[in-house]
Design an enzyme around this catalytic site. Structure first.
Site, mmCIF file in Angstrom:
data_model
loop_
_atom_site.group_PDB
_atom_site.id
_atom_site.type_symbol
_atom_site.label_atom_id
_atom_site.label_comp_id
_atom_site.label_asym_id
_atom_site.label_seq_id
_atom_site.Cartn_x
_atom_site.Cartn_y
_atom_site.Cartn_z
ATOM 1 N N HIS A 1 -3.560 -4.681 0.236
ATOM 2 C CA HIS A 1 -2.816 -5.658 1.701
ATOM 3 C C HIS A 1 -3.234 -6.808 1.512
ATOM 4 O O HIS A 1 -4.207 -7.545 1.845
ATOM 5 C CB HIS A 1 -3.411 -4.751 2.746
ATOM 6 C CG HIS A 1 -3.320 -3.659 3.512
ATOM 7 N ND1 HIS A 1 -2.372 -3.069 3.360
ATOM 8 C CD2 HIS A 1 -4.732 -2.211 2.767
ATOM 9 C CE1 HIS A 1 -2.666 -1.674 3.922
ATOM 10 N NE2 HIS A 1 -3.480 -1.039 3.057
ATOM 11 N N GLU B 1 -1.522 -9.037 3.231
ATOM 12 C CA GLU B 1 -1.449 -9.492 4.263
ATOM 13 C C GLU B 1 -3.339 -10.174 4.906
ATOM 14 O O GLU B 1 -2.737 -11.206 6.180
ATOM 15 C CB GLU B 1 -1.081 -8.414 5.501
ATOM 16 C CG GLU B 1 -1.490 -7.296 5.561
ATOM 17 C CD GLU B 1 -1.431 -6.101 4.698
ATOM 18 O OE1 GLU B 1 -0.921 -6.649 3.519
ATOM 19 O OE2 GLU B 1 -1.290 -4.923 5.454
ATOM 20 N N CYS C 1 0.660 -1.103 -0.034
ATOM 21 C CA CYS C 1 0.109 -0.414 0.036
ATOM 22 C C CYS C 1 0.831 1.326 -0.015
ATOM 23 O O CYS C 1 1.514 1.493 -1.414
ATOM 24 C CB CYS C 1 -1.241 -0.206 1.342
ATOM 25 S SG CYS C 1 -2.684 1.022 0.623
HETATM 26 N N1 GLN Z 1 -2.110 7.093 3.241
HETATM 27 C C1 GLN Z 1 -1.676 5.954 2.152
HETATM 28 C C2 GLN Z 1 -3.591 5.717 1.149
HETATM 29 O O1 GLN Z 1 -3.967 6.515 2.544
HETATM 30 C C3 GLN Z 1 -1.353 4.762 2.485
HETATM 31 C C4 GLN Z 1 -2.660 3.774 3.517
HETATM 32 C C5 GLN Z 1 -2.078 1.940 3.679
HETATM 33 O O2 GLN Z 1 -1.166 2.102 3.481
HETATM 34 N N2 GLN Z 1 -2.699 1.728 4.041
HETATM 35 O O3 GLN Z 1 -3.829 6.227 -0.195
#
Ligand code: GLN
Length: 537
Positions: A509, A511, A383
């Protein structure tokens, strides 16, 4: 399938952090190993509607379900320990219950009635239990907090009533307590457990099973004493002994006889002997690893590892897949800004930049990516990790020196990561985040394709920003591979590098979907690459 689902309630006493979530999940795993279909649910007595906006210092990880709910991290354990797929209905908070009751009241559903905690709030809680029961033999519901908390009382009252509603033979109460070992007396002490069961009994709940957390197996005399004073059968007081890693709790409970007790209690028919082959294999792999790898995790909140719960577990699963012990090195991104990446990451077999929010440490994360790219250290970006990797590539390979994200630099001139206006469409679904499962098309022949072994996948998201499509052409012309994208091509979902042993970034994600019995292919692949580097060096 049982005609009538059975309900198990897991409460906790004495202190918090006793591992009720792991206890509930382990019971779920054991019942599943005996052929029953289970699901797990969490009641959280706080007033927030969901933990989405809570500080990670207080709450730990926000776990995201397929249907896009932001939930308690225990739901992650439920999915990892069993094959249940949780939804927004599997995490119920006081905030949600009140919100729903008040909405009904405004709509006129209770016209003429005085709306009260009993029966309106308790009925709403009970209907939340029924909502997840369909298609399951056993529903295990964990009540957050500790017995005696003021805020959990409506939940406890609802589960007390539920026994009469559903029939005594269909409801069981499991209470997790602590039996501390007092050094000065060299003795295990039962009094806190007695008090905690007393508090439970005062509200009308008589536990059927006690799971006593303890540093050692409870001697027979201690068990008898607890049984006597708590009115619990002698053979229903179990030691929940401390273990080095959570998956060991499952065979531990089985040896104690916890699952047999539950089967006998409900007179459950149609199951079979517990088949723990897979769990025993996992325990064996964790007990006797053949390799060791050092993984550097470059992030914020590194002192608070609960904020990265699913990722830590997914890395362990990657280790299980490769018979490797995964040693995690938590690195403050700001330390890299001060001391340089080489000094801090020099001994790592793999570098991971996890998800995160905000500007602090961003430059350190970008430096870490640069080091991994140039030194050909296996790299995994989750992400925000992908976003940092794109910025790094844009700056140092494409020569876009000012490349940044609007999250770090809202007025930036070269926003390779940006907030996409199309996303405003999902505004009423919980702020402006892209949440939950989305399909992704994998580029044939890519490393991602090799990892997944297929070209259509679905993964869960939780983020606001995206790769800015205006820059995709220049990025790919310089060698960045977009190896995963939304099926209509509108969003970049995965990136990778050629001429690198293993370099992948995901906008989603992965995970959240890794399980010990089914390690996620990307985590398995990342650890495999790290093992290879470790063996070569
Ligand atoms: N802060 C980033 C976004 O909002 C990544 C978010 C995250 O890693 N879950 O896109």
């Amino acid at each position: 399938m049982l005609v009538q689902p059975k309900f198990i309630f897991v409460t906790g006493g004495v202190v918090s952090s006793l591992g009720k979530g792991i206890a509930a999940s382990s019971i779920g795993a054991l019942l599943e190993s005996r052929g029953f279909k289970v699901t797990l649910q969490k009641f959280d007595p706080y007033i927030n509607v969901d933990p989405g906006t809570m500080n990670p210092y207080q709450h730990g990880e926000v776990y995201v379900t397929d249907d896009g709910a932001e939930t308690d991290l225990d739901l992650g354990h439920y999915e990892r320990f069993t094959s249940t797929t949780t939804t927004r209905y599997h995490n119920v908070t006081t905030g949600q219950i009140y919100h729903s009751v008040i909405t009904k009241e405004r709509r006129g559903d209770y016209l003429g009635e005085t709306v009260q905690v009993i029966p309106h709030i308790t009925d709403e809680i009970k209907s939340a239990l029924m909502r997840v029961s369909e298609g399951n033999d056993v529903v295990i519901t964990e009540i957050g907090g500790t017995v005696g908390d003021i805020e959990s009382q409506p939940f406890l009252e609802a589960i007390r009533q539920f026994k009469t509603d559903m029939g005594w033979e269909n409801v069981m109460y499991v209470h997790v307590t602590l039996v501390p070992f007092i050094q000065s007396a060299q003795e295990l002490k039962t009094k806190p457990t007695q008090h905690s069961v007393k508090a439970l009994r005062e509200i009308g709940i008589q536990p059927d099973i006690l799971l006593c957390r303890s540093v050692q197996k409870l001697p027979e005399s201690v068990r008898r004493k607890i049984a006597l004073f708590c009115d619990v059968r002698n053979d229903a007081v179990f030691t929940a002994q401390n273990v080095p890693y959570i998956y060991k709790v499952i065979p531990g409970y089985h040896e104690e006889g916890v699952d047999q007790k539950i089967i006998d209690f409900f007179k459950l028919e149609g199951g079979h002997e517990a088949d723990l082959t897979e769990w025993n294999d996992i325990v064996h792999r964790l007990d006797a690893p053949e390799h060791t790898v050092n993984i550097g995790i470059v992030g914020k909140y590194v002192e608070l590892q609960d904020a990265y719960k699913s990722m830590v577990e997914a890395l362990i699963h990657g280790g299980i897949a490769n018979q490797a012990k995964v040693v995690l090195h938590w690195i403050e991104a700001e330390d890299i800004e001060q001391k340089g990446a080489a000094a801090i990451l020099g001994d790592m077999d793999g570098i991971l930049v996890p998800g995160g929010f905000g500007k602090r440490g961003a430059e350190g994360k970008i430096e870490a990516v640069r080091y991994a790219r140039e030194q050909k250290v296996p790299f995994f970006g989750l992400c925000l990790g992908l976003q940092c990797a794109v910025i790094e590539f844009a700056r140092h390979v494409c020569g876009l020196k000012n490349a940044s994200s609007s999250e770090f630099d809202p007025e930036g001139q070269c926003l390779v990561i940006d907030f996409l206006p199309e996303q405003l469409k999902i505004q009423d679904k919980g702020g402006t985040m892209r949440l939950g499962a989305y399909p992704c098309a994998i580029k044939p022949g890519s490393l991602a394709h090799q990892m997944y072994g297929k070209t259509n996948i679905s993964e869960r998201h939780r983020h606001r920003y995206e790769v800015n499509n205006e820059y995709v052409k220049v990025l790919t012309e310089h060698g960045l591979v977009v190896s995963g994208a939304a099926p209509d091509g509108s969003l970049v979902e995965m990136i990778e590098l050629q001429d690198h042993p293993w370099f992948i970034g995901t906008q989603f994600h992965p995970e959240y979907k890794s399980k010990p019995r089914k390690p996620h292919p990307l985590f398995a692949g990342f650890i495999k690459a790290a093992v290879k580097r470790n063996t070569l060096l």
